[in-house]
Structures are given as C-alpha cells and as structure tokens.
Design a protein around this motif. Sequence first.
Motif, PDB file in Angstrom:
ATOM      1  N   ALA A 283     -29.766 -45.778  47.255  1.00  0.00           N
ATOM      2  CA  ALA A 283     -30.857 -44.938  46.737  1.00  0.00           C
ATOM      3  C   ALA A 283     -30.394 -43.969  45.670  1.00  0.00           C
ATOM      4  N   ASN A 284     -29.079 -43.718  45.575  1.00  0.00           N
ATOM      5  CA  ASN A 284     -28.613 -42.804  44.523  1.00  0.00           C
ATOM      6  C   ASN A 284     -28.488 -43.502  43.172  1.00  0.00           C
ATOM      7  N   ILE A 285     -28.204 -44.814  43.178  1.00  0.00           N
ATOM      8  CA  ILE A 285     -28.050 -45.530  41.916  1.00  0.00           C
ATOM      9  C   ILE A 285     -29.037 -46.691  41.781  1.00  0.00           C
ATOM     10  N   ALA A 286     -29.876 -46.905  42.778  1.00  0.00           N
ATOM     11  CA  ALA A 286     -30.886 -47.958  42.729  1.00  0.00           C
ATOM     12  C   ALA A 286     -32.109 -47.453  43.489  1.00  0.00           C
ATOM     13  N   HIS A 287     -33.012 -48.370  43.932  1.00  0.00           N
ATOM     14  CA  HIS A 287     -34.261 -47.866  44.522  1.00  0.00           C
ATOM     15  C   HIS A 287     -34.206 -47.682  46.036  1.00  0.00           C
ATOM     16  N   GLY A 288     -33.132 -48.093  46.698  1.00  0.00           N
ATOM     17  CA  GLY A 288     -32.834 -47.622  48.044  1.00  0.00           C
ATOM     18  C   GLY A 288     -33.676 -48.125  49.193  1.00  0.00           C
ATOM     19  N   CYS A 289     -34.351 -49.266  49.048  1.00  0.00           N
ATOM     20  CA  CYS A 289     -35.210 -49.768  50.119  1.00  0.00           C
ATOM     21  C   CYS A 289     -34.886 -51.230  50.411  1.00  0.00           C
ATOM     22  N   ASN A 290     -35.102 -51.640  51.646  1.00  0.00           N
ATOM     23  CA  ASN A 290     -34.944 -53.056  51.965  1.00  0.00           C
ATOM     24  C   ASN A 290     -36.053 -53.862  51.295  1.00  0.00           C
ATOM     25  N   SER A 291     -36.061 -55.166  51.462  1.00  0.00           N
ATOM     26  CA  SER A 291     -36.968 -56.017  50.696  1.00  0.00           C
ATOM     27  C   SER A 291     -38.422 -55.860  51.114  1.00  0.00           C
ATOM     28  N   ILE A 292     -39.295 -56.061  50.152  1.00  0.00           N
ATOM     29  CA  ILE A 292     -40.737 -56.071  50.424  1.00  0.00           C
ATOM     30  C   ILE A 292     -41.082 -57.178  51.412  1.00  0.00           C
TER      31      ILE A 292
ATOM     32  N   LYS B 109     -44.352 -47.650  30.097  1.00  0.00           N
ATOM     33  CA  LYS B 109     -45.251 -47.345  31.210  1.00  0.00           C
ATOM     34  C   LYS B 109     -44.686 -47.852  32.546  1.00  0.00           C
ATOM     35  N   LEU B 110     -43.441 -48.349  32.534  1.00  0.00           N
ATOM     36  CA  LEU B 110     -42.826 -48.828  33.772  1.00  0.00           C
ATOM     37  C   LEU B 110     -42.506 -47.653  34.707  1.00  0.00           C
ATOM     38  N   PRO B 111     -42.417 -47.903  36.011  1.00  0.00           N
ATOM     39  CA  PRO B 111     -41.945 -46.859  36.936  1.00  0.00           C
ATOM     40  C   PRO B 111     -40.519 -46.441  36.590  1.00  0.00           C
ATOM     41  N   VAL B 112     -40.100 -45.296  37.102  1.00  0.00           N
ATOM     42  CA  VAL B 112     -38.741 -44.822  36.860  1.00  0.00           C
ATOM     43  C   VAL B 112     -37.942 -44.805  38.161  1.00  0.00           C
ATOM     44  N   CYS B 113     -36.681 -45.160  38.041  1.00  0.00           N
ATOM     45  CA  CYS B 113     -35.746 -45.125  39.167  1.00  0.00           C
ATOM     46  C   CYS B 113     -34.610 -44.198  38.748  1.00  0.00           C
ATOM     47  N   ILE B 114     -34.606 -42.984  39.276  1.00  0.00           N
ATOM     48  CA  ILE B 114     -33.641 -41.983  38.833  1.00  0.00           C
ATOM     49  C   ILE B 114     -32.345 -42.100  39.628  1.00  0.00           C
ATOM     50  N   ALA B 115     -31.244 -42.256  38.886  1.00  0.00           N
ATOM     51  CA  ALA B 115     -29.921 -42.351  39.488  1.00  0.00           C
ATOM     52  C   ALA B 115     -29.234 -40.994  39.371  1.00  0.00           C
ATOM     53  N   LYS B 116     -29.009 -40.364  40.523  1.00  0.00           N
ATOM     54  CA  LYS B 116     -28.379 -39.041  40.536  1.00  0.00           C
ATOM     55  C   LYS B 116     -27.618 -38.871  41.839  1.00  0.00           C
ATOM     56  N   THR B 117     -26.897 -37.766  41.961  1.00  0.00           N
ATOM     57  CA  THR B 117     -26.150 -37.490  43.178  1.00  0.00           C
ATOM     58  C   THR B 117     -27.087 -37.376  44.385  1.00  0.00           C
ATOM     59  N   GLN B 118     -26.606 -37.829  45.536  1.00  0.00           N
ATOM     60  CA  GLN B 118     -27.384 -37.714  46.776  1.00  0.00           C
ATOM     61  C   GLN B 118     -27.163 -36.388  47.489  1.00  0.00           C
ATOM     62  N   TYR B 119     -26.185 -35.613  47.043  1.00  0.00           N
ATOM     63  CA  TYR B 119     -25.800 -34.416  47.781  1.00  0.00           C
ATOM     64  C   TYR B 119     -26.596 -33.168  47.417  1.00  0.00           C
ATOM     65  N   SER B 120     -27.449 -33.272  46.424  1.00  0.00           N
ATOM     66  CA  SER B 120     -28.204 -32.108  45.963  1.00  0.00           C
ATOM     67  C   SER B 120     -29.567 -32.542  45.451  1.00  0.00           C
ATOM     68  N   PHE B 121     -30.540 -31.619  45.492  1.00  0.00           N
ATOM     69  CA  PHE B 121     -31.817 -31.871  44.829  1.00  0.00           C
ATOM     70  C   PHE B 121     -31.608 -32.034  43.323  1.00  0.00           C
TER      71      PHE B 121
ATOM     72  N   ALA C   6     -32.997 -44.128  35.054  1.00  0.00           N
ATOM     73  CA  ALA C   6     -32.560 -42.919  34.349  1.00  0.00           C
ATOM     74  C   ALA C   6     -31.241 -42.466  34.973  1.00  0.00           C
ATOM     75  N   ILE C   7     -30.178 -42.494  34.203  1.00  0.00           N
ATOM     76  CA  ILE C   7     -28.850 -42.117  34.700  1.00  0.00           C
ATOM     77  C   ILE C   7     -28.640 -40.630  34.420  1.00  0.00           C
ATOM     78  N   CYS C   8     -28.444 -39.862  35.474  1.00  0.00           N
ATOM     79  CA  CYS C   8     -28.440 -38.394  35.360  1.00  0.00           C
ATOM     80  C   CYS C   8     -27.166 -37.786  35.937  1.00  0.00           C
ATOM     81  N   GLY C   9     -26.764 -36.678  35.353  1.00  0.00           N
ATOM     82  CA  GLY C   9     -25.587 -35.976  35.838  1.00  0.00           C
ATOM     83  C   GLY C   9     -24.332 -36.825  35.714  1.00  0.00           C
ATOM     84  N   LYS C  10     -23.491 -36.785  36.747  1.00  0.00           N
ATOM     85  CA  LYS C  10     -22.214 -37.498  36.713  1.00  0.00           C
ATOM     86  C   LYS C  10     -22.244 -38.775  37.547  1.00  0.00           C
TER      87      LYS C  10
END
Length: 548
Positions: free
Chosen positions: A266-275, A473-485, A516-520
């Motif tokens: 979920a920090n670098i992808a969408h983080g859910c099992n399959s539909i 107009k596509l959805p966004v999948c934000i890639a960021k650290t999991q340890y902070s908001f 969207a690749i964010c932070g480090k």
Amino acid sequence: MLSDIEIANKARLDKISQVASQLGLNDDVIEQYGHYKAKLNLKPGKKLGKLILVTAMNPTPYGEGKTTTSIGLGDALKALGKKTCLALREPSLGPVFGIKGGAAGGGYSQLAPMDELNLHFTGDFHAITSANNLISAIIDNSIHQGNPLGIDKIIWKRCMDMNDRALRQITIAQGSKANGVERSDGFNITAASEIMAILCLSNKLSELKKNIANIMVAYNFDGKPVYVRDLGCTDAVAILLKDAIKPNLMQTLEHTPTLVHGGPFANIAHGCNSIVATKLAMSLADYTVTEAGFGSELGAEKFMDIKCRRAKILPNAVVLVSTIRSLKYNGGTQKDEITKPDMPALKIGISNLEGHIDNLKKFGLNPIVALNRFSFDTDEEIAFVSEFCKNNGVKMAICENFAKGSKGAIELAKLVIDECEVRKTIKFAYENGDDIVTKITKVATRVYGAGSIIFEPKAQKALDSIKELGFDKLPVCIAKTQYSFSDDEKLLGRPKGFKFSVKDLEIRAGAGFIVAICGKIMLMPGLSKVPNAVNMKITNGGIISGLS
C-alpha cells in the motif's frame, strides 16, 4: 509461548476439499496444490454478503497485527455461527526476509501452512515476475533487432520479489553488441509491478488481456507512446498469468476458509487483494473480512477510491487496528523503550489514532477500534485509549486473539455484526472527473493533512505528458512512506499544514491509474542492517525456524 511457526507446525489442518465444502464448493471447481491449498476455478455469483474492511493507524517498523486481527475476526465470526470467508493478500518474499516478516498472521490467528504461504505458495508472484520481465526482454530484443518501433525512452522496469537496493539503478547489455544495446535500467519489487496491479484489478482473463495490452512501456523518437500491444506479446504475457488469475484457497488454524490472492504493497502500490477474490468470497459467504495495507491514509483510501469504485462494492463496516506500542511510538517513545509504560508519549501519540478515526468518518464509515493487547500493556494505558475512543464516538474492542484465537476476538466480532446493519452514505476522497492535480491535492489535504502541494520539475513535466495523452482523469495511487501521514517518515503523530512534495508521476495505463511518487519512497526497498533472513534456519529434515 511458542513461536508462530511452531504453533503452525503443531496445527491439525483439514484437507482443502473439506475447507471448500464449507463454502458449498465441490472438487469440480478446486485445483489442488497439495493437501492444504488450492486454486478455485469459478466466477463470483451475483448475490454478495457483508464486507468488512480491516485497516490500521500508522505502524511501527514491526507492524501492528492487521492480518492477525483480520484472521482473528474471521475465526470469531465463524465461532458465532456466521458463514465467513476471509479475502487477504499474498506475502512478498521481500518483507519475509526483510524486517516485517510474513503475512500469515501470528500466534493462534494464522493462515496455514504458514511456511508454504510465506514462501513460494502457488507460484503467483513468480508468474507475475516472469510476465513483467518477459515484456522487458521483448523490449530490449526489439531494439537489438533493428528497433522497428523506434523505441527511444523506456519507462518499463524489470522486477524481482526481493528487497535489493543494488538493483534500483543499473546498466544492462554491457560488453559486445551481441549482448544488446547498452542502456540504463532498474528493478522494482514485484509488489510494485503494474502486472500485479492489473492482476488484482481484472475480473476475468479477457479483461486481463485488455489491460496488459494497454500497458505503456516507452516513448518512440516522435514522443509517441509505445504499448505492449505494439510489441505483439499481449497473449504471451497473459499465458504466464492464466493460473495466477485464479484465487487461492487456504484455511486459518481454526479452519475458516480464506481466499489469498494478489499482493500489492500500500505504500508503493494500491495495497489490496484482488477484486475477483474479494467478490468471490462475498458471493460464497455472509461475511467477508478483507484488509488494506498499512495505515488507513494509504490502504483504506486506495481501497475506497480505486478498488471499490472499480469493483462496484462498498464496505459495511471498518475495523481500525491499533496498539499501545504504536501510539507511544507516534508520541516519541524510542524503539528500545517501547515496552515500558510512557503515559506522556501515549497522550501525544493518540493524535495519530484520532487522525485515522476522522479520516474514516470522512468516507462515511464509523470505525471500530481493535486494540491488539500486548503483555507489556498496562491497565492505565488501555483505560486511557478506551476513554479516548468513547469521547470520539467510536467503539473499541480489546483483541487477544494472538494468544487466544477466536475467543480473543469475540467482542470485536459482535461489534462488527452490529455495525454491518447500520446504513451508511459512503463518500470518496475525490470525484472521478477531477484532474490529476486536484485528486492529489484532495487526498494530500483532506486525508493526510497537508497545507500545500509541491510538484517538483520532473512531476510537472510528467503532468504535461499525462494531459497530452488524455490520462488526466485517471485515479491516483500515491506512493509515500507508511510511517507518517506526511511524506516524511520522521513526522509522527498527526502533523498538519506540512508541505507535500510530488517527485514524479508514472502512468499505469494498463492498471488504470497514475502513481504519484512522493518524498523519499522507493519502488525497490532495501534490506535492514540485520534482516530476518539471517535468523532463519532449516534442519536436514526440512524443519524451518525463524520464519514469522
């Protein structure tokens, strides 16, 4: 207490055909992989049961037991006489041999056989890795064979299911011309591969093929995109995934049926099992328990805005996992002091839990807090968290299923059953028609608490390309650290008004979203100084220890 793998090794399991029979399935639809796991060859039905999402607050580096809670809840629902099925993600070898460990749960709330699940399982991750790297091989071969597509800038990366920082940026095809055209390349971890996302977001093989064909892999010399369909290998890639698209069936230590399928972080992808696994579980059971990776600002947001919208499903209840340990960590307690009482830190760190409660309420969900109890938690600390939840209008259950199995999660299960009957008006973080900048801004400000958004030059250039190609107009999948908001792992608690930096944007045309690749954040993690791998042993008789 016994270790996780010792508990799992002593368990008496049902044959997988017996587990399948709990869901009304016969041998005609199960493809067995040994005695205790199988693939299911059937489509979801139209009638869907209740869906329960398990998410969490921001974790410590060691995780807070979200999967353990999910399994305990599923077992407890079954113990209360409810027809239940879990729908969870598959483990990646990266965390298994890294710091976090496996994804089979823990203690007496585990999936079993846990060693088979945590290692090669049914080969889905290997199939995804091979499919990803077949595309890479076809790209480089096309260039070597005269470059008929005029490939110039390659944006597709190879992948591997392991934490290996040395592969983030490499040079390939060194040596003679026979080795190909020398160029820079790099690896992502398999969990971050677009193939993983496509597998998890495709309902059937025909949709899988369509999405694979739409993967954008490069730009040609005229600046036009090159897709997998242009390479002519769509069917070959799909062939490698023909079995991987089928959900896997396992069981908990208490024999609750569990569909385990797909494994994006979920920090670098969408983080859910399959539909397909989630909808199949919902069509086979009255209650389906699923989870979304890391904290609710990552996994739950993507579960709602990407998965639920795509699958046309909505949760009937949400469980928010927390621990005294994680609350104190967010309040400033040092890792080597985390087991000691620290009320001042707890009172500061509780703001993190508050942020996740508020976020879930914004989605129209009133969370039930599941407090995983550790032996070192004090009555005073637990009473403080309980009173805080009461004052914030949410119910809390103390969970001890790690040590007690389903009996330790009965209180949580009863609260969940009641919450599933409450009517809800679900909201999303953004509208489908919003552009990429608006979507990222809404998530960063409304969900994370950012004060301003900065698009760095590379991201700004990518935005222009995204608009030109019609993907804005596509959805966004934000890639960021999991340890902070925030996008800075050191900003613990509930930071507000911070600057949120978007470094780059990557088009996932096949998966149908923009990353969207964010932070480090890195799409290929590295190992810790002392990875779990160095603590693992195997006897000459094949008995494994140190795997958790």
